[in-house]
Scaffold this motif. Structure first.
Motif, PDB file in Angstrom:
ATOM      1  N   ALA A 117      15.658   2.183  47.350  1.00 31.73           N
ATOM      2  CA  ALA A 117      16.104   3.552  47.588  1.00 31.73           C
ATOM      3  C   ALA A 117      17.222   3.825  46.579  1.00 31.73           C
ATOM      4  CB  ALA A 117      16.610   3.715  49.019  1.00 31.73           C
ATOM      5  N   PRO A 118      16.844   4.090  45.332  1.00 29.41           N
ATOM      6  CA  PRO A 118      17.839   4.177  44.270  1.00 29.41           C
ATOM      7  C   PRO A 118      18.658   5.469  44.274  1.00 29.41           C
ATOM      8  CG  PRO A 118      15.655   4.631  43.396  1.00 29.41           C
ATOM      9  CD  PRO A 118      15.470   4.249  44.835  1.00 29.41           C
ATOM     10  N   GLU A 119      19.877   5.327  43.847  1.00 36.00           N
ATOM     11  CA  GLU A 119      20.721   6.468  43.525  1.00 36.00           C
ATOM     12  C   GLU A 119      20.322   6.935  42.127  1.00 36.00           C
ATOM     13  OE1 GLU A 119      22.401   9.174  43.620  1.00 36.00           O
ATOM     14  OE2 GLU A 119      24.152   8.439  44.735  1.00 36.00           O
ATOM     15  N   ILE A 120      20.657   8.171  41.806  1.00 33.93           N
ATOM     16  CA  ILE A 120      20.376   8.683  40.467  1.00 33.93           C
ATOM     17  C   ILE A 120      21.021   7.756  39.429  1.00 33.93           C
ATOM     18  CG2 ILE A 120      20.787  10.599  38.870  1.00 33.93           C
ATOM     19  CD1 ILE A 120      20.701  12.449  41.357  1.00 33.93           C
ATOM     20  N   TRP A 197      16.617  10.666  49.597  1.00 30.18           N
ATOM     21  CA  TRP A 197      17.221  10.160  50.830  1.00 30.18           C
ATOM     22  C   TRP A 197      18.587  10.787  51.114  1.00 30.18           C
ATOM     23  CZ3 TRP A 197      21.755   7.948  49.390  1.00 30.18           C
ATOM     24  CH2 TRP A 197      21.840   7.377  48.108  1.00 30.18           C
ATOM     25  N   LYS A 198      19.147  11.446  50.123  1.00 33.35           N
ATOM     26  CA  LYS A 198      20.415  12.142  50.352  1.00 33.35           C
ATOM     27  C   LYS A 198      20.231  13.393  51.211  1.00 33.35           C
ATOM     28  CE  LYS A 198      23.004  10.792  46.219  1.00 33.35           C
ATOM     29  NZ  LYS A 198      23.716  11.304  45.018  1.00 33.35           N
ATOM     30  N   ASP A 199      19.038  13.968  51.170  1.00 34.16           N
ATOM     31  CA  ASP A 199      18.786  15.230  51.855  1.00 34.16           C
ATOM     32  C   ASP A 199      17.783  15.113  53.004  1.00 34.16           C
ATOM     33  OD1 ASP A 199      20.418  16.771  50.004  1.00 34.16           O
ATOM     34  OD2 ASP A 199      18.814  16.433  48.550  1.00 34.16           O
ATOM     35  N   LEU A 200      17.046  14.020  53.066  1.00 33.42           N
ATOM     36  CA  LEU A 200      16.036  13.844  54.104  1.00 33.42           C
ATOM     37  C   LEU A 200      16.365  12.630  54.961  1.00 33.42           C
ATOM     38  CD1 LEU A 200      12.826  14.397  51.937  1.00 33.42           C
ATOM     39  CD2 LEU A 200      13.700  15.953  53.702  1.00 33.42           C
ATOM     40  N   PRO A 201      16.051  12.675  56.252  1.00 27.25           N
ATOM     41  CA  PRO A 201      16.285  11.494  57.096  1.00 27.25           C
ATOM     42  C   PRO A 201      15.410  10.336  56.656  1.00 27.25           C
ATOM     43  CG  PRO A 201      15.008  13.141  58.286  1.00 27.25           C
ATOM     44  CD  PRO A 201      15.450  13.797  57.005  1.00 27.25           C
ATOM     45  N   ALA A 202      15.980   9.137  56.673  1.00 29.36           N
ATOM     46  CA  ALA A 202      15.260   7.966  56.181  1.00 29.36           C
ATOM     47  C   ALA A 202      15.338   6.819  57.170  1.00 29.36           C
ATOM     48  CB  ALA A 202      15.828   7.533  54.833  1.00 29.36           C
ATOM     49  N   TRP A 220      21.947  -3.063  52.230  1.00 26.27           N
ATOM     50  CA  TRP A 220      22.971  -2.233  51.582  1.00 26.27           C
ATOM     51  C   TRP A 220      22.429  -0.847  51.280  1.00 26.27           C
ATOM     52  CZ3 TRP A 220      23.142  -0.249  46.512  1.00 26.27           C
ATOM     53  CH2 TRP A 220      24.378   0.274  46.111  1.00 26.27           C
ATOM     54  N   MET A 221      21.187  -0.775  50.782  1.00 21.50           N
ATOM     55  CA  MET A 221      20.583   0.527  50.496  1.00 21.50           C
ATOM     56  C   MET A 221      20.360   1.323  51.784  1.00 21.50           C
ATOM     57  SD  MET A 221      17.921  -0.143  47.335  1.00 21.50           S
ATOM     58  CE  MET A 221      17.301  -1.751  47.855  1.00 21.50           C
ATOM     59  N   ALA A 222      19.950   0.642  52.845  1.00 22.59           N
ATOM     60  CA  ALA A 222      19.746   1.323  54.127  1.00 22.59           C
ATOM     61  C   ALA A 222      21.046   1.923  54.645  1.00 22.59           C
ATOM     62  CB  ALA A 222      19.171   0.347  55.153  1.00 22.59           C
ATOM     63  N   GLU A 223      22.118   1.153  54.546  1.00 20.11           N
ATOM     64  CA  GLU A 223      23.416   1.648  55.005  1.00 20.11           C
ATOM     65  C   GLU A 223      23.885   2.815  54.155  1.00 20.11           C
ATOM     66  OE1 GLU A 223      27.935  -0.044  55.937  1.00 20.11           O
ATOM     67  OE2 GLU A 223      26.361  -1.403  55.249  1.00 20.11           O
ATOM     68  N   SER A 227      20.691   5.280  57.180  1.00 24.92           N
ATOM     69  CA  SER A 227      19.405   5.087  57.836  1.00 24.92           C
ATOM     70  C   SER A 227      19.439   5.523  59.294  1.00 24.92           C
ATOM     71  CB  SER A 227      19.008   3.612  57.755  1.00 24.92           C
ATOM     72  OG  SER A 227      17.850   3.352  58.521  1.00 24.92           O
ATOM     73  N   LYS A 228      18.416   6.263  59.699  1.00 29.30           N
ATOM     74  CA  LYS A 228      18.288   6.701  61.088  1.00 29.30           C
ATOM     75  C   LYS A 228      17.825   5.561  61.986  1.00 29.30           C
ATOM     76  CE  LYS A 228      19.292  11.020  60.261  1.00 29.30           C
ATOM     77  NZ  LYS A 228      20.539  11.628  60.774  1.00 29.30           N
ATOM     78  N   GLY A 229      17.275   4.531  61.385  1.00 29.73           N
ATOM     79  CA  GLY A 229      16.812   3.368  62.130  1.00 29.73           C
ATOM     80  C   GLY A 229      16.423   2.277  61.167  1.00 29.73           C
ATOM     81  N   THR A 230      17.015   1.098  61.303  1.00 24.54           N
ATOM     82  CA  THR A 230      16.721  -0.017  60.417  1.00 24.54           C
ATOM     83  C   THR A 230      16.217  -1.195  61.240  1.00 24.54           C
ATOM     84  OG1 THR A 230      18.440   0.647  58.836  1.00 24.54           O
ATOM     85  CG2 THR A 230      17.665  -1.630  58.717  1.00 24.54           C
TER      86      THR A 230
END
Length: 259
Positions: A117-120, A197-202, A220-223, A227-230
């Motif tokens: 889930a990469p950042e720009i 993922w910045k604008d949509l629930p993941a 780390w990417m989930a946090e 994340s709505k659920g991991t």
């Protein structure tokens, strides 16, 4: 005339009521995007569970050529559906869905399955090396040189089971190794230009025995994505959707049902 009018109004009311009930009961389409060294059949177990539960499913044949072109291809499939979509990516497919969903207005939520889930500005290679634990590089076969100067990467078949699918049977893993789809080296080093993922629930699901992407990096990417659920599956390999298809399907359905 009055009786006719009353009858038409009653029929219209029934039609509207039926339409609303149908809309309330309808489920979003789940679009599944595989990653490198895999193909769409890696979702077979997940598809079976989703379809039994009434979800329409599309498993995309991800080209694995570049983040931008792959994302554009996925976006065209998604926007062509004309329905709400839950967009799911595995491994490198996470980079693709992050890019594609940024300009696909019908995507409701994202699910990352052992996925980037990469950042720009970030790449798959940079993220997999952010924390120790990935043993992928030494298992790669000599790259296949392509006519345009790029290179295709494969995992050596005799190393595929231990590296990629350690919790899958030897026989199934041999089939997966023989049918693996290559990814271009350029795709894994291409920087993201969007981060949906910045604008949509993941939602995130991955195994704690992943050897391709370190579990610490996945967590780390989930946090970071709030994340709505991991869900972390004990002992699961990189292909958690194959070895624990019901668990992955359950996470996808949670994302589909969330409002």
């Amino acid at each position: 005339m009055r009786k006719l009018f009353t009858g038409l109004m009653a029929a219209a009311a029934i039609l509207v009521s039926s339409t609303l009930a149908l809309a309330a009961d309808s489920k979003p389409t789940v679009v599944l995007v595989h990653g490198a060294f895999a193909d769409a059949s890696s979702w077979n177990g997940v598809i079976g569970r989703l379809e039994r539960d009434g979800y329409p499913v599309v498993a995309v044949a991800n080209p694995l050529r570049s983040v931008k072109s792959d994302a554009d291809y996925v976006k065209r499939i998604v926007t062509g559906l004309k329905t709400p979509v839950v967009l799911v990516g595995h491994s490198y497919g996470g980079s693709v869905i992050s890019e594609a969903a940024a300009s696909a207005t019908n995507v409701r939520s994202l699910v990352y399955v052992a996925a980037f889930a990469p950042e720009i500005g970030e790449t798959a290679v940079s993220l997999s090396g952010k924390f120790p634990g990935s043993t992928l590089a030494p298992t790669l076969a000599a790259p296949v040189e392509l006519e345009n100067g790029t290179k295709d990467l494969y995992i050596q078949q005799d190393k595929f089971h231990d590296q990629f699918a350690a919790d899958v049977s030897e026989s199934d893993s041999k089939l997966m190794a023989a049918t693996q789809r290559p990814v271009t080296e350029a795709a894994l080093t291409e920087a993201a230009t969007a981060a949906a993922w910045k604008d949509l629930p993941a939602w995130f699901v991955y195994g704690d025995a992943d050897k391709n992407i370190p579990p610490e990096a996945l967590g780390w990417m989930a946090e970071r994505a709030h994340s709505k659920g991991t869900v972390v599956v004990k002992g699961a390999s990189h292909v958690v959707m194959v070895s624990h298809s019901d668990t992955v399907a359950k996470v996808i359905e949670e994302a589909a049902l969330a409002r």
